[in-house]
Design an enzyme around this catalytic site. Sequence first.
Site, PDB file in Angstrom:
ATOM      1  N   TYR A  37      32.524  24.542  35.924  1.00  0.00           N
ATOM      2  CA  TYR A  37      33.982  24.167  35.902  1.00  0.00           C
ATOM      3  C   TYR A  37      34.541  25.659  35.935  1.00  0.00           C
ATOM      4  O   TYR A  37      34.176  26.649  35.326  1.00  0.00           O
ATOM      5  CB  TYR A  37      34.528  23.568  34.529  1.00  0.00           C
ATOM      6  N   PHE A  38      35.856  25.968  36.641  1.00  0.00           N
ATOM      7  CA  PHE A  38      36.536  26.731  36.785  1.00  0.00           C
ATOM      8  C   PHE A  38      38.168  26.708  36.283  1.00  0.00           C
ATOM      9  O   PHE A  38      38.532  25.627  36.404  1.00  0.00           O
ATOM     10  CB  PHE A  38      36.941  27.437  38.323  1.00  0.00           C
TER      11      PHE A  38
END
Length: 141
Positions: A37-38
């Site tokens: 996830y970013f």
Amino acid sequence: MIEIEIKAKINDSKKAMEDLGKIGATYSHTERQHDIYFNAPDKDYAKTDEALRIRQIPDGDDFKRILTYKGPKINSKSKTRKEVEVEISDVDAMNEILVNLGFKASAIVSKIRRIFNYEDYTITLDKIEELGYYMEIEYVT
């Protein structure tokens, strides 16, 4: 597409699978998923309730790789949101592009996902590393 989903922590995964059988859900397959996830450089996705991730799923001798953006919730009772996905060929290059644009990796999630079908719904039973079992019921429009 619009994705409507509800997630819940499961304490007894065997009972959950038995209950899925009782309602007539049919087992489809099991897959391992590895997600990165970013977070965006200009906003906090935890606050805006958005998500950007790269998912890798082993597929024979190779991997299926998907970049997914999930927009903020449209509905407060379920996780109804816009979802956009695109298959990518190179995770390292995609990761480098995102980092060069200012995105930062914020979480890594690995899970084993058992996938069931029931009417127009996809139901998954996930064993998430370090978190335990979760069930997700999803409908896509």
